[in-house]
Motif scaffolding. Structure first.
Motif, mmCIF file in Angstrom:
data_model
loop_
_atom_site.group_PDB
_atom_site.id
_atom_site.type_symbol
_atom_site.label_atom_id
_atom_site.label_comp_id
_atom_site.label_asym_id
_atom_site.label_seq_id
_atom_site.Cartn_x
_atom_site.Cartn_y
_atom_site.Cartn_z
ATOM 1 N N MET A 192 -17.642 0.894 -6.271
ATOM 2 C CA MET A 192 -16.768 1.766 -5.112
ATOM 3 C C MET A 192 -15.441 2.009 -5.520
ATOM 4 N N LYS A 193 -14.782 2.794 -4.900
ATOM 5 C CA LYS A 193 -13.379 3.558 -5.493
ATOM 6 C C LYS A 193 -12.413 2.693 -4.697
ATOM 7 N N ILE A 194 -11.423 2.149 -5.460
ATOM 8 C CA ILE A 194 -10.390 1.304 -4.921
ATOM 9 C C ILE A 194 -9.094 1.748 -5.142
ATOM 10 N N LEU A 195 -8.082 1.951 -4.529
ATOM 11 C CA LEU A 195 -6.834 2.296 -4.530
ATOM 12 C C LEU A 195 -5.844 0.813 -4.679
ATOM 13 N N LEU A 196 -5.154 0.734 -5.924
ATOM 14 C CA LEU A 196 -4.528 -0.554 -6.181
ATOM 15 C C LEU A 196 -3.011 -0.347 -6.304
ATOM 16 N N ILE A 224 -12.457 -4.222 -12.542
ATOM 17 C CA ILE A 224 -13.374 -3.377 -13.369
ATOM 18 C C ILE A 224 -14.579 -4.246 -13.830
ATOM 19 N N GLU A 225 -14.209 -5.435 -14.054
ATOM 20 C CA GLU A 225 -15.707 -6.084 -14.548
ATOM 21 C C GLU A 225 -16.578 -6.139 -13.487
ATOM 22 N N GLN A 226 -16.305 -5.991 -12.072
ATOM 23 C CA GLN A 226 -17.307 -5.798 -11.112
ATOM 24 C C GLN A 226 -17.941 -4.573 -10.899
ATOM 25 N N GLY A 227 -17.304 -3.511 -11.852
ATOM 26 C CA GLY A 227 -17.990 -2.137 -11.685
ATOM 27 C C GLY A 227 -17.311 -1.258 -10.705
ATOM 28 N N HIS A 228 -16.044 -1.585 -10.266
ATOM 29 C CA HIS A 228 -15.276 -0.730 -9.407
ATOM 30 C C HIS A 228 -14.664 0.252 -10.231
ATOM 31 N N GLU A 229 -14.365 1.555 -9.610
ATOM 32 C CA GLU A 229 -13.320 2.607 -9.989
ATOM 33 C C GLU A 229 -12.213 2.437 -9.265
ATOM 34 N N VAL A 230 -11.045 2.405 -10.251
ATOM 35 C CA VAL A 230 -9.732 1.714 -9.820
ATOM 36 C C VAL A 230 -8.703 2.832 -9.995
ATOM 37 N N LYS A 275 -8.600 10.718 -2.429
ATOM 38 C CA LYS A 275 -9.289 11.348 -1.078
ATOM 39 C C LYS A 275 -10.591 10.398 -0.616
ATOM 40 N N ASN A 276 -11.170 10.008 -1.754
ATOM 41 C CA ASN A 276 -12.397 9.391 -1.449
ATOM 42 C C ASN A 276 -12.504 7.965 -1.810
ATOM 43 N N ILE A 277 -11.385 7.090 -1.538
ATOM 44 C CA ILE A 277 -11.471 5.652 -1.853
ATOM 45 C C ILE A 277 -12.105 5.185 -0.783
ATOM 46 N N ASP A 278 -12.689 3.877 -1.082
ATOM 47 C CA ASP A 278 -13.424 2.968 -0.057
ATOM 48 C C ASP A 278 -12.461 1.970 0.328
ATOM 49 N N ALA A 279 -11.405 1.263 -0.482
ATOM 50 C CA ALA A 279 -10.565 0.242 0.024
ATOM 51 C C ALA A 279 -9.362 0.357 -0.797
ATOM 52 N N ALA A 280 -8.366 -0.158 -0.118
ATOM 53 C CA ALA A 280 -7.059 -0.173 -0.828
ATOM 54 C C ALA A 280 -6.388 -1.571 -0.978
ATOM 55 N N TYR A 281 -5.645 -2.165 -1.739
ATOM 56 C CA TYR A 281 -5.084 -3.178 -1.717
ATOM 57 C C TYR A 281 -3.526 -2.890 -1.662
ATOM 58 N N TYR A 282 -2.835 -3.588 -0.733
ATOM 59 C CA TYR A 282 -1.362 -3.372 -0.584
ATOM 60 C C TYR A 282 -0.551 -4.554 -1.036
ATOM 61 N N LEU A 283 -0.116 -4.646 -2.360
ATOM 62 C CA LEU A 283 0.559 -5.294 -3.113
ATOM 63 C C LEU A 283 2.063 -5.142 -3.548
ATOM 64 N N ILE A 284 2.591 -4.342 -2.677
ATOM 65 C CA ILE A 284 4.125 -3.922 -2.934
ATOM 66 C C ILE A 284 4.907 -5.054 -2.142
ATOM 67 N N HIS A 285 6.352 -5.283 -3.087
ATOM 68 C CA HIS A 285 6.885 -6.260 -2.450
ATOM 69 C C HIS A 285 8.524 -5.906 -2.916
ATOM 70 N N SER A 286 9.421 -5.914 -1.859
ATOM 71 C CA SER A 286 10.614 -5.654 -2.568
ATOM 72 C C SER A 286 11.654 -6.836 -2.449
ATOM 73 N N MET A 287 11.182 -7.742 -2.651
ATOM 74 C CA MET A 287 12.060 -9.127 -2.636
ATOM 75 C C MET A 287 13.299 -9.149 -3.292
ATOM 76 N N SER A 288 13.350 -8.428 -4.478
ATOM 77 C CA SER A 288 14.527 -8.527 -5.117
ATOM 78 C C SER A 288 15.650 -7.628 -4.884
ATOM 79 N N SER A 289 15.336 -6.825 -3.751
ATOM 80 C CA SER A 289 16.386 -5.775 -3.334
ATOM 81 C C SER A 289 17.462 -6.230 -2.688
ATOM 82 N N ASN A 290 18.460 -5.708 -2.256
ATOM 83 C CA ASN A 290 19.496 -6.134 -1.638
ATOM 84 C C ASN A 290 19.267 -6.690 -0.377
ATOM 85 N N VAL A 291 19.835 -7.916 -0.301
ATOM 86 C CA VAL A 291 19.561 -8.965 0.729
ATOM 87 C C VAL A 291 19.656 -8.354 2.245
ATOM 88 N N LYS A 292 20.745 -7.328 2.543
ATOM 89 C CA LYS A 292 20.793 -6.674 3.851
ATOM 90 C C LYS A 292 19.615 -5.663 4.061
#
Length: 479
Positions: free
Chosen positions: A1-5, A21-27, A66-83
């Motif tokens: 399957m096609k995955i957005l990472l 990749i080892e599981q055979g997915h397109e990333v 366009k044709n992705i099956d699933a997406a992982y959302y792993l974005i984090h902004s913890m280092s940014s300005n506290v405010k």
């Protein structure tokens, strides 16, 4: 399957990609800066492609997603300005939804934080808000919520390790008695891959944790046991959050912004609610002590896949490498050394690619450590970040108080950009060149000053540069 990472060059993303990749997915790897994406090993696999996108800005359209099956959302902004990091996370999540709505996506998988307490830190509140935004998209969401992740190179593990290995006796704030449920990085990756397109997990949220519920104090003491160290810890009620943040900042390799957010989160109890996901996926939880032992095995084998320090989270300023990739010439001071190679080109290349960290800087290391200490005092990153791998360097990696802008072993060039506090900007470049059928090491330090203070700084350190840079170049070619 096609995955957005997303977060493909982050701590989790770098470890998740090889498994997919080892599981055979397109990333399709989403990165803010293509120059930070490695080009060797698994990253050259035909099923890996790169999509450059900054989720804090307008989202481009692209047929490649366009044709992705699933997406992982792993974005984090913890280092940014506290405010403002909460608003940055909201912007990022909303723009991510705009992107995936253009696709045929069937599932979003989100890794957030455990948020079961009524009173949450700004960081955990932000994590909860991101989950709400993703869920409101009406795209099937599987939310995995974790506390402290224990693995080689993880921020929490490295901070606890720094404290234990550097301080035989600790006078600590009372939040060290707060209960947490750490989880091994191996289990996190098993959960992330296990829920992929598993319909039973759609539109559900799962807390994930290891088998142990421990206070920070017990985690410190158990890591000390694994290392065979005797440590004494005393908690006091008078240490303020600001003082605690400074304590972490000076003793460990964390940045000050990250220290503030960590301290605020550490005061909140983070314990997972029971659910059937572990049983559903057949996952065997790894104990805290075993997770620590596994982490040290990776470190001892020089096999750390990713480190939080290589993320821009460890920088005192969050900027794109593209802004600094071209070394300026106008209005700059330079220190250029050229030494004939008397050993072999391969040996000198290996010396260059091993610079920094435990290996040091080949000459007057004590001066480098003083400079790192002064940088810490000024609010910079200091010299404690070291390096992730002892012999390999990749574009985007941290190298003590430098950031790797270019790591091109084939063309024999390494370019570093200074992330220390400076009244200007600094680059350090190493190249091997061929002249008249002889090979030479060319070492160039470039400094672009900001105003009079920058010029005064350059002239004040010039006497040190004379023998430090010369000694370093000499030892690189003869070591």
């Amino acid at each position: 399957m096609k995955i957005l990472l997303t977060g493909a060059t982050g701590y989790i993303g770098k470890r998740l990609l090889p498994i997919l990749i080892e599981q055979g997915h397109e990333v399709i790897c989403c990165v803010r800066d293509k120059n930070r994406f490695p080009t060797e090993g698994i990253y050259k696999h035909p099923n890996v492609s790169v999509f450059e996108v900054n989720f804090l800005k307008d989202i481009p359209t692209s047929n490649s997603v366009k044709n992705i099956d699933a997406a992982y959302y792993l974005i984090h902004s913890m280092s940014s300005n506290v405010k403002n990091f909460g608003s940055l996370e909201e912007t990022s999540a909303n723009n991510f939804i705009k992107l995936v709505r253009q696709t045929s996506i069937k599932q979003i998988i989100y890794l957030g934080g455990i948020t079961n307490e009524e009173k949450l830190s700004k960081h955990l509140s932000s994590r909860k808000r991101v989950e709400e935004i993703l869920r409101a998209s009406n795209i099937p969401l599987t939310s995995l919520k974790a506390g402290i992740i224990v693995g080689s190179g993880s921020a929490s593990f490295e901070i606890i390790r720094d404290l234990v290995e550097k301080l035989p006796v600790m006078i600590t704030p009372k939040w060290l008695n707060t209960k947490h449920q750490p989880i091994a990085i191996r289990n996190v990756l098993e959960y992330l891959t296990g829920v992929l397109l598993k319909s039973e997990t759609f539109n559900k949220s799962f807390d994930i944790g290891g088998p142990d519920v421990l206070s920070y104090k017990k985690m410190l003491l158990q890591l000390a046991e694994v290392r065979g160290l005797k440590r004494f810890i005393f908690t006091v009620p008078v240490m303020t959050p600001r003082l605690s943040s400074y304590w972490l900042y000076f003793v460990t390799s964390t940045s000050y912004m990250l220290a503030i957010n960590l301290v605020n989160s550490m005061k909140v109890e983070v314990v997972a609610k029971d659910n059937d996901l572990e049983k559903m996926l057949g996952i065997k939880p790894i104990s805290y002590k075993e997770a620590v032992q596994l982490a040290f095995q990776k470190i001892e084998q020089n096999n750390v896949v990713s480190s939080w320090k290589d993320s821009l989270v460890s920088s005192y300023s969050d900027s794109s490498l593209l802004e600094h990739i071209n070394v300026p010439t106008n209005g700059c001071f330079t220190d250029k050394r050229e030494k004939e190679i008397t050993t072999t080109v391969e040996q000198v290349l290996n010396n260059i690619w091993s610079i920094g960290g435990e290996r040091g800087w080949y000459y007057a290391d004590w001066l480098w450590h003083i400079r790192g200490f002064l940088d810490k005092l000024a609010g910079g990153v200091g010299l404690r970040r070291g390096r992730t791998n002892k012999t390999e360097i990749y574009t985007g990696d941290t190298l003590d108080f430098w950031r790797v802008l270019a790591s091109d072993k084939e063309n024999k060039r390494l370019l570093l950009y200074a992330e220390m506090k400076l009244p200007g900007e600094a680059w350090l470049e190493f190249k091997i060149i061929n002249k008249h059928e002889k090979y030479f090491l060319q070492q160039i330090a470039t400094f672009r000053p900001k105003g009079l203070l920058g010029r005064l700084y350059w002239y004040s350190v010039l006497p040190f540069h004379y023998f430090v840079f010369d000694g370093m170049a000499e030892n690189l070619v003869n070591h």
